[in-house]
Design a protein around this motif. Structure first.
Motif, PDB file in Angstrom:
ATOM      1  N   THR A 130     -72.650 -10.995  72.839  1.00 33.04           N
ATOM      2  CA  THR A 130     -72.971 -12.348  72.264  1.00 33.04           C
ATOM      3  C   THR A 130     -74.705 -12.252  72.145  1.00 33.04           C
ATOM      4  N   LEU A 131     -75.242 -11.657  73.255  1.00 32.20           N
ATOM      5  CA  LEU A 131     -76.556 -11.529  73.232  1.00 32.20           C
ATOM      6  C   LEU A 131     -77.140 -10.235  72.310  1.00 32.20           C
ATOM      7  N   SER A 132     -76.240  -9.077  72.380  1.00 30.00           N
ATOM      8  CA  SER A 132     -76.945  -7.928  71.611  1.00 30.00           C
ATOM      9  C   SER A 132     -76.766  -8.156  70.308  1.00 30.00           C
ATOM     10  N   ARG A 133     -75.544  -8.785  69.765  1.00 28.63           N
ATOM     11  CA  ARG A 133     -75.249  -8.933  68.355  1.00 28.63           C
ATOM     12  C   ARG A 133     -75.573 -10.322  67.782  1.00 28.63           C
ATOM     13  N   HIS A 134     -76.332 -10.859  68.341  1.00 28.64           N
ATOM     14  CA  HIS A 134     -76.747 -12.297  67.692  1.00 28.64           C
ATOM     15  C   HIS A 134     -77.342 -12.329  66.525  1.00 28.64           C
ATOM     16  N   HIS A 135     -78.245 -11.276  66.427  1.00 28.65           N
ATOM     17  CA  HIS A 135     -78.984 -10.934  65.348  1.00 28.65           C
ATOM     18  C   HIS A 135     -79.352  -9.482  65.172  1.00 28.65           C
ATOM     19  N   ASP A 136     -79.897  -9.040  63.929  1.00 35.16           N
ATOM     20  CA  ASP A 136     -79.924  -7.597  63.992  1.00 35.16           C
ATOM     21  C   ASP A 136     -81.050  -7.111  64.825  1.00 35.16           C
ATOM     22  N   VAL A 137     -80.955  -5.930  65.302  1.00 36.71           N
ATOM     23  CA  VAL A 137     -82.053  -5.504  66.175  1.00 36.71           C
ATOM     24  C   VAL A 137     -82.933  -4.726  65.451  1.00 36.71           C
ATOM     25  N   VAL A 138     -84.222  -4.970  65.845  1.00 32.65           N
ATOM     26  CA  VAL A 138     -85.455  -4.330  65.224  1.00 32.65           C
ATOM     27  C   VAL A 138     -85.962  -3.407  66.119  1.00 32.65           C
ATOM     28  N   GLU A 139     -86.057  -1.926  65.667  1.00 34.62           N
ATOM     29  CA  GLU A 139     -86.396  -1.026  66.329  1.00 34.62           C
ATOM     30  C   GLU A 139     -87.650  -1.421  67.151  1.00 34.62           C
ATOM     31  N   GLY A 140     -87.658  -1.081  68.287  1.00 35.61           N
ATOM     32  CA  GLY A 140     -88.635  -1.080  69.503  1.00 35.61           C
ATOM     33  C   GLY A 140     -88.685  -2.408  70.330  1.00 35.61           C
ATOM     34  N   GLU A 141     -87.427  -2.967  69.955  1.00 37.01           N
ATOM     35  CA  GLU A 141     -87.549  -4.318  70.864  1.00 37.01           C
ATOM     36  C   GLU A 141     -87.432  -3.801  72.413  1.00 37.01           C
TER      37      GLU A 141
END
Length: 490
Positions: free
Chosen positions: A283-294
């Motif tokens: 639910t945290l990791s896939r809440h929204h798209d990951v931006v590289e470098g987060e």
């Protein structure tokens, strides 16, 4: 009831009170050993229950080692597991049965004898073990592990117990209870304060009618569930399982036995993890798209199960995870859990001070807060007898401090998941609402909608809050609580 427990208690009181084995906590010379040894599964269960009672050990940690040391077959390991966990789950109820059948208080019975009796009562009332076998094997254990006087005592108490079935005993030991809370607490073997906490949480959802199902679910052995780390285990063709109901990275083990027999589990790319824990991390990791470098943070990472899943998710999206743990020994557990996933920084630090040292730093933070663990009583049944309301008061103070620290560490516009393995309202909504009142720049997001995007099927959630409360009786998971918070950019 015919030949009621009450009548039999009066008839047997004198003989029981005269038995020499009843003196409390007194060690006696064991009886002469029979030629017939104790069955391996019962011996293992006895050893584990002794460790739990006398050494405050955790059954889930001790049992696998004892099974391995004893070289038990799959069937014998299954029997030892049922004897151990079943006895611990129903301990409160069994103690009431034993007290009646023995015509004496539990506190006056030697611990060794009491454990043998609990094991025997479990076999008589809740297992498909023939009466003669349950009694005879228990008497045999008394001859090996207890005093000469205990042999006759165990035989008498268990034969007395065997005259009535489970329903009869449930009726008798609750006949004087004045309200449903007390009656359900006894029948389903939960301390009264825990039963009331569950009722309160379910009432808050408008599902108070589910209380009996909730309590009953805590007394059922859960299936072993595994997580396949994304990017590492997609080609797994060794572990025999089937997809979990909700988690897209989970599987339920089809066979019994130790999951470590599978190489992929030993390598850490397939891991034992409850489906609710998987959903909390996703639910945290896939809440929204990951931006590289987060930058991601698991602020209370030990022992590392959720951190491993987050690490795999971060690696796939080009993010960097830091795993923090306050206790060095638990930090080592986190390192071991993360050995299959490269590039994770594991640090040792006080989570309540982490935000002050690293303000406005992390794009996503998991706060899997230390809690009572009331949501995992299926897996850790001894916890129900060890936790007290005082633990709740102490933990909620820590939880509030950790959440305040995590919010400081969160970047403006970032996402924080507050997670507990407890449905107790003081540990869940109480903590979240306290943080919202204290921090005008913090808002709660819709965790239900986020979970719906992750889950394979619709999740039956109740109530009107934005947070998620899972339940063993409803979803078949541990009772995980998930809330999502963000911090304004202004």
């Amino acid at each position: 009831m015919n030949d009621s427990p009450e009548k039999s208690r009066l008839e047997t009181s004198k003989s029981m009170n005269d038995a020499s084995n009843g003196a409390p906590r007194e060690r006696r010379k064991p009886a002469a050993r029979r030629s017939r040894p104790v069955t391996p599964s019962r011996g293992v269960a006895f050893d584990v229950l002794m460790a739990v009672m006398l050494d405050d050990a955790y059954a889930n940690l001790v049992l696998p080692n004892r099974i391995k040391a004893a070289g038990l077959s799959t069937n014998d390991a299954g029997l030892a597991t049922e004897l151990t966990y079943g006895t611990l789950r129903m301990q409160g109820f069994y103690d009431r049965v034993i007290a009646n059948a023995a015509a004496r208080d539990i506190d006056t019975i030697d611990p060794v004898v009491l454990i043998i009796l609990r094991l025997g009562v479990h076999q008589l009332l809740n297992m498909r073990v023939a009466t003669h076998a349950a009694v005879d094997e228990s008497v045999n254990m008394a001859e090996h592990f207890a005093s000469l006087g205990a042999v006759g005592f165990v035989n008498a108490v268990l034969r007395r117990t065997s005259r009535h079935d489970l329903e009869d005993w449930q009726e008798f030991v609750t006949k004087d209870e004045k309200n449903d809370d007390s009656r359900l607490s006894i029948i389903y073997s939960h301390p009264l304060w825990i039963e009331r906490a569950f009722r309160q949480a379910l009432d808050a959802e408008g599902r108070g009618s589910e209380l009996e199902k909730c309590l009953a679910a805590d007394n059922i052995s859960p299936r072993v569930t595994l997580v396949e780390l994304p990017g590492f285990a997609e080609t797994n063709d060794e572990v025999e399982g089937e997809p979990t109901t909700y988690s897209p990275v989970g599987m339920s083990l089809n066979t019994g036995g130790d999951p470590l027999r599978f190489a992929r589990v030993r390598d850490g790319i397939v891991r034992v993890q409850d489906e609710g824990s998987q959903l909390a991390a996703l639910t945290l990791s896939r809440h929204h798209d990951v931006v590289e470098g987060e930058k991601w943070l698991d602020i209370c990472a030990g022992p590392g199960g959720k951190a491993a899943l987050l690490a795999a998710e971060a690696l796939a999206g080009g993010a960097m995870l830091t795993a923090n743990e306050i206790i060095p020994g638990r930090a080592d557990l986190v390192r071991n859990a993360l050995k299959a996933v490269p590039g994770v920084e594991v640090v040792v630090g006080d989570g309540t001070e982490y935000g002050t040292a690293h303000p406005n730093t992390y794009d996503r933070i998991l706060l899997d807060a230390p809690c009572t663990g009331l949501g995992a009583l299926r897996r850790r049944p001894e916890a129900r007898w060890r936790k007290t309301p005082r633990d709740v008061a102490e933990l909620t103070g820590l939880q509030a401090k950790l959440l305040e620290s995590a919010l400081k560490a969160l970047k403006p516009g970032g996402l924080l998941a507050y997670v507990t393995c407890s449905p107790h309202l003081a540990e869940t909504r109480g903590i979240v609402e306290g943080a919202l009142r204290k921090n005008a720049h913090v808002a709660e997001l819709d965790a239900r909608e986020a979970l719906a995007r992750v889950a394979l099927q619709d999740v039956d959630l109740a109530g009107k809050d934005l947070s998620v409360q899972l339940w063993p009786h409803r979803q078949g998971t541990d009772a995980m609580f998930i809330a999502l918070l963000t911090k304004s950019k202004n």
